[in-house]
Write an enzyme that holds these catalytic residues in place. Structure first.
Site, short mmCIF file in Angstrom:
data_model
loop_
_atom_site.label_atom_id
_atom_site.label_comp_id
_atom_site.label_asym_id
_atom_site.label_seq_id
_atom_site.Cartn_x
_atom_site.Cartn_y
_atom_site.Cartn_z
N ASN A 172 4.62 14.97 4.49
CA ASN A 172 3.93 14.84 2.88
C ASN A 172 2.77 14.07 3.16
O ASN A 172 1.78 14.10 2.37
CB ASN A 172 5.03 14.17 2.21
N HIS B 257 2.02 5.03 10.09
CA HIS B 257 0.84 5.80 9.60
C HIS B 257 -0.55 5.43 9.96
O HIS B 257 -0.82 4.15 9.49
CB HIS B 257 1.02 6.23 8.02
N ALA C 116 4.27 7.60 0.70
CA ALA C 116 4.26 6.68 1.76
C ALA C 116 3.24 6.24 2.22
O ALA C 116 2.95 5.49 3.16
CB ALA C 116 5.13 7.32 2.95
#
Length: 267
Positions: free
Chosen positions: A190, A220, A124
């Site tokens: 992750n 993020h 991601a």
């Protein structure tokens, strides 16, 4: 033509097969799931890879061009390491599993013994190539901040410690190292583990995780500094419809990696 065996038939695996079903260069021959899930897996993949066999493990006669893990952390121990020892190239999606002490070293040792390679996928997050290059030149710090809607933290250690349904502002639910984050929030962190393996390592990458009712996407943010200079990256990833704990970009990163293996031009 790339003959692929895939571990897992959940939201990520089905999403990957859906996007690649019209690609003649990628063929899914085998899907590996626990015995209890084999019947439901056959139904899920019937329209996506009609020739694929559903099995509980690879047997000695099955030797795919590539084995890819899309099933979660236990699959690395159960399937990936034995395949590497047999010389089968592998890809791993569940990078958070590598927070377990010694597992990275075991993966590398298995690949060396089998004279093959295991590739850790970016999932991601982006800028993994830049971060890896910066490490060569010298990295001083890497800080990752992850923000997700409160419902994305359901059934995690934050659920119970915080009244997730009642939050009215961004709330810090974790601050620590990438190793701790990946251990406590394996289905949500992750990204932190991936960044750490590309950069300063699991014990020297700072992580902050927020439950934020003000966002509808997975946000993020990465800040890296060092001898190379510095960079900041912010990504707003849509959650995967079938699993809000996973970014849709994770599926796209798998599709890209398989395409790079199968197609004549790779980037």
């Amino acid at each position: 033509m790339l003959h692929v065996s895939m571990i897992g038939c959940g939201a990520i695996g089905v999403g990957v097969m859906e996007l690649l079903k019209s690609d003649p260069e990628v063929v899914f021959d085998v899907v590996i799931v626990p015995e209890a899930h084999m019947d439901s897996a056959r139904i899920s993949i019937a329209a996506l890879a009609s020739e694929a066999r559903v099995v509980s493990k690879l047997d000695a006669a099955q030797r795919p061009d590539l084995l890819i893990e899309c099933a979660g952390h236990r699959a690395i121990e159960e399937h990936i390491i034995p395949a590497l020892l047999r010389g089968i190239p592998c890809m791993v999606v569940s990078i958070g599993a590598l927070s377990e002490p010694g597992l990275v070293e075991r993966l590398e040792a298995a690949a060396r013994e089998g004279k093959t390679q295991v590739q850790l996928l970016s999932g991601a997050i982006g800028a993994i190539d830049a971060l890896s290059a910066a490490r060569v030149g010298g990295l001083d710090s890497v800080v990752y901040t992850g923000r997700k809607p409160p419902n994305a933290w359901k059934d995690t250690p934050a659920d119970g410690l915080f009244a997730l349904d009642a939050l009215t502002e961004a709330t810090l639910i974790f601050e620590g190292t990438a190793r701790e984050a990946a251990r406590l929030y394996p289905k949500n962190a992750n990204v932190a583990a991936t960044l750490s393996l590309a950069g300063l390592g699991l014990d020297h990458t700072e992580v902050r995780l927020y439950a934020d009712p003000g966002v509808s996407e997975n946000v993020h943010h990465v800040e890296a500094k060092g001898a190379f200079g510095g960079f900041e990256l912010t990504m707003r990833g849509k959650p995967l419809a079938a699993n809000p704990k996973t970014s849709a970009l994770t599926v796209f990163s798998v599709v890209r990696a398989l395409g790079n293996r199968a197609h004549a031009l790779s980037i």
